[in-house]
Write an enzyme that holds these catalytic residues in place. Structure first.
Site, PDB file in Angstrom:
ATOM      1  N   ARG A  58       0.866  -1.182   0.000  1.00 39.78           N
ATOM      2  CA  ARG A  58       0.000   0.000   0.000  1.00 39.78           C
ATOM      3  C   ARG A  58       0.902   1.231   0.000  1.00 39.78           C
ATOM      4  O   ARG A  58       2.113   1.125   0.096  1.00 39.78           O
ATOM      5  CB  ARG A  58      -1.027  -0.018   1.147  1.00 39.78           C
ATOM      6  CG  ARG A  58      -0.675  -0.699   2.412  1.00 39.78           C
ATOM      7  CD  ARG A  58       0.435  -0.039   3.196  1.00 39.78           C
ATOM      8  NE  ARG A  58       0.238   1.383   3.334  1.00 39.78           N
ATOM      9  CZ  ARG A  58       1.183   2.259   3.608  1.00 39.78           C
ATOM     10  NH1 ARG A  58       2.448   1.869   3.741  1.00 39.78           N
ATOM     11  NH2 ARG A  58       0.936   3.540   3.734  1.00 39.78           N
ATOM     12  N   GLY A  59       0.246   2.402  -0.143  1.00 38.43           N
ATOM     13  CA  GLY A  59       1.022   3.629  -0.305  1.00 38.43           C
ATOM     14  C   GLY A  59       1.116   3.909  -1.798  1.00 38.43           C
ATOM     15  O   GLY A  59       1.468   3.009  -2.584  1.00 38.43           O
ATOM     16  N   ASP A  93      -1.958  10.727  -1.969  1.00 41.15           N
ATOM     17  CA  ASP A  93      -2.380   9.678  -2.912  1.00 41.15           C
ATOM     18  C   ASP A  93      -2.702  10.267  -4.271  1.00 41.15           C
ATOM     19  O   ASP A  93      -2.515   9.629  -5.302  1.00 41.15           O
ATOM     20  CB  ASP A  93      -3.575   8.907  -2.355  1.00 41.15           C
ATOM     21  CG  ASP A  93      -3.094   8.012  -1.234  1.00 41.15           C
ATOM     22  OD1 ASP A  93      -3.000   8.498  -0.097  1.00 41.15           O
ATOM     23  OD2 ASP A  93      -2.732   6.856  -1.531  1.00 41.15           O
TER      24      ASP A  93
HETATM   25  O1  MRU Z   1      -4.493   2.988   2.182  1.00 45.90           O
HETATM   26  P1  MRU Z   1      -3.027   3.238   2.028  1.00 45.90           P
HETATM   27  O2  MRU Z   1      -2.210   2.704   3.142  1.00 45.90           O
HETATM   28  O3  MRU Z   1      -2.532   2.827   0.661  1.00 45.90           O
HETATM   29  O4  MRU Z   1      -2.888   4.830   2.092  1.00 45.90           O
HETATM   30  C1  MRU Z   1      -1.611   5.376   1.974  1.00 45.90           C
HETATM   31  C2  MRU Z   1      -1.542   6.830   2.220  1.00 45.90           C
HETATM   32  O5  MRU Z   1      -2.549   7.485   2.405  1.00 45.90           O
HETATM   33  C3  MRU Z   1      -0.197   7.479   2.133  1.00 45.90           C
HETATM   34  O6  MRU Z   1      -0.113   8.574   2.992  1.00 45.90           O
HETATM   35  C4  MRU Z   1       0.044   7.948   0.698  1.00 45.90           C
HETATM   36  O7  MRU Z   1      -0.140   6.902  -0.219  1.00 45.90           O
HETATM   37  C5  MRU Z   1       1.382   8.524   0.501  1.00 45.90           C
HETATM   38  S1  MRU Z   1       2.606   7.284   0.506  1.00 45.90           S
HETATM   39  C6  MRU Z   1       4.086   7.960   0.088  1.00 45.90           C
END
Ligand code: MRU
Length: 346
Positions: free
Chosen positions: A45-46, A236
């Site tokens: 994720r991220g 995101d």
């Molecule tokens: O649901 P996730 O864990 O994928 O959400 C991730 C985030 O909101 C992060 O802050 C974002 O992707 C930035 S990662 C460099």
């Protein structure tokens, strides 16, 4: 620094982020559908890490296509790309990475499917390497915003685990520490998936950077008591006007930061900026399974018959953002002309 994802002998290996910090396990994906499942189930994720996984996923998919005719290969490859893009809706990097893979397929299609496959595998690995270099560049620009002794609040995990490596928001923290500054991180635990409590805390500890986990609802308390000097989060998807979608709860933190005159910084590579949308209102917000809210460690915490809503992201309007840190430099308001310039000069 932890390896989030790697291409190994025509397989994609990723650290299982559902299991951290209790267990360090790896998931091996042998086909593109298992990569899609890994993205949906938050094994990986991220936004930037999702982009790398998607690129590797479509490369895996391409390898398995049995077609000697270019048009047949391409039809199948495009179908794989469409499935991949639909895996999660909010992170801009997913569609960005898949589009880049499609361009490689366009450019090499005259050489036939076998050559296209080789180039796709190379490109996916290039996206990974570039992502790490981009994060380091963001760190070089962004750490100048931090002073020795600063206490930095962050939300979710925008570190090595959320990227190819090094991190965006946490990359800025790493760069400040590498420049000799003493930085302390306050990490919101980030309900319901606990990216802050589990992942940010784990990777900061592993890097020897002081970190303290706080509950999401105590951010205001720490700001009110003078214990936060700056907020840095990842993104995101950002719109052309500088509005930013990030993990649910980010908006609350941004409003609180403004109320306390604390700078609120967003570290976002250009692959996260979606210049095709005018404002953050156009950003699709993923709604996840209510079970992530109603259950904890398999057990129900909410009375039977009571439901929950689980938006995974929220949108912070650009007026709350003090600066956007990109690999090309730090953008300050007004963002719109600066974002436009970023893309026209790229
Ligand atoms: O649901 P996730 O864990 O994928 O959400 C991730 C985030 O909101 C992060 O802050 C974002 O992707 C930035 S990662 C460099």
């Amino acid at each position: 620094m932890v390896k989030t994802i790697a291409w190994r002998e025509n397989q994609v290996v990723m650290i299982d982020q559902r299991k951290l910090p209790m267990k360090e396990r790896y998931v091996v994906c042998k086909d593109y559908r298992s990569v899609i499942r890994a993205i949906q189930d938050l094994v990986i994720r991220g936004a930037p890490a999702i982009g790398v996984a998607a690129a590797m996923g479509v490369a895996l998919g391409a390898l398995k296509i049995r077609a000697s005719r270019t048009d047949r290969f391409r039809a199948r490859f495009d179908a794989i790309c469409r499935e991949m893009v639909a895996a999660r809706p909010t992170a801009a990097n997913l569609a960005w990475a898949v589009e880049r893979m499609k361009q490689v397929a366009d450019q090499t299609s005259h050489r036939g499917p076998e050559e296209v496959k080789l180039r796709l595998v190379e490109e996916a690995q290039k996206i990974l390497e570039e992502d790490i270099a981009i994060n380091r560049a963001m760190g070089r620009h962004g750490h100048r915003l931090l002073k020795d002794g600063n206490r930095v609040l962050t939300h979710c995990n925008a570190g090595a685990l959320a990227t190819g490596g090094y991190g965006t928001a946490l990359g800025v923290v790493r760069a400040a520490v590498e420049a000799g500054k003493r930085i302390e991180v306050l990490s919101d635990e980030t309900r319901p998936f606990l990216q802050g409590a589990r992942l940010t805390a784990w990777e900061m500890k592993a890097s020897g950077i002081p970190v303290t986990v706080i509950t999401d609802n105590s951010a205001g308390y720490f700001m009110q008591n003078g214990r936060v000097d700056a907020v840095i989060v990842g993104a995101d998807r950002s719109a052309a006007n500088g509005d930013v979608a990030n993990k649910i709860g980010t908006y609350m933190v941004a409003v609180l930061a403004k109320a306390h005159k604390i700078p609120f910084y967003v570290a976002a590579p250009m692959s996260t900026i979606d210049a095709s949308i005018k404002t953050g209102r156009e950003i699709p917000i993923e709604q996840r399974d209510e079970k992530e809210v109603t259950h904890l460690r398999g057990g129900r915490t909410v009375p039977d018959g009571v439901g929950a809503e689980n938006p995974a992201f929220d949108m912070t309007p650009h007026r709350y953002v003090s600066a956007i840190i990109t690999e090309k430099g730090v953008l300050t308001p007004p963002f719109k002309p600066k974002i436009r310039r970023l893309f026209t000069s790229a």
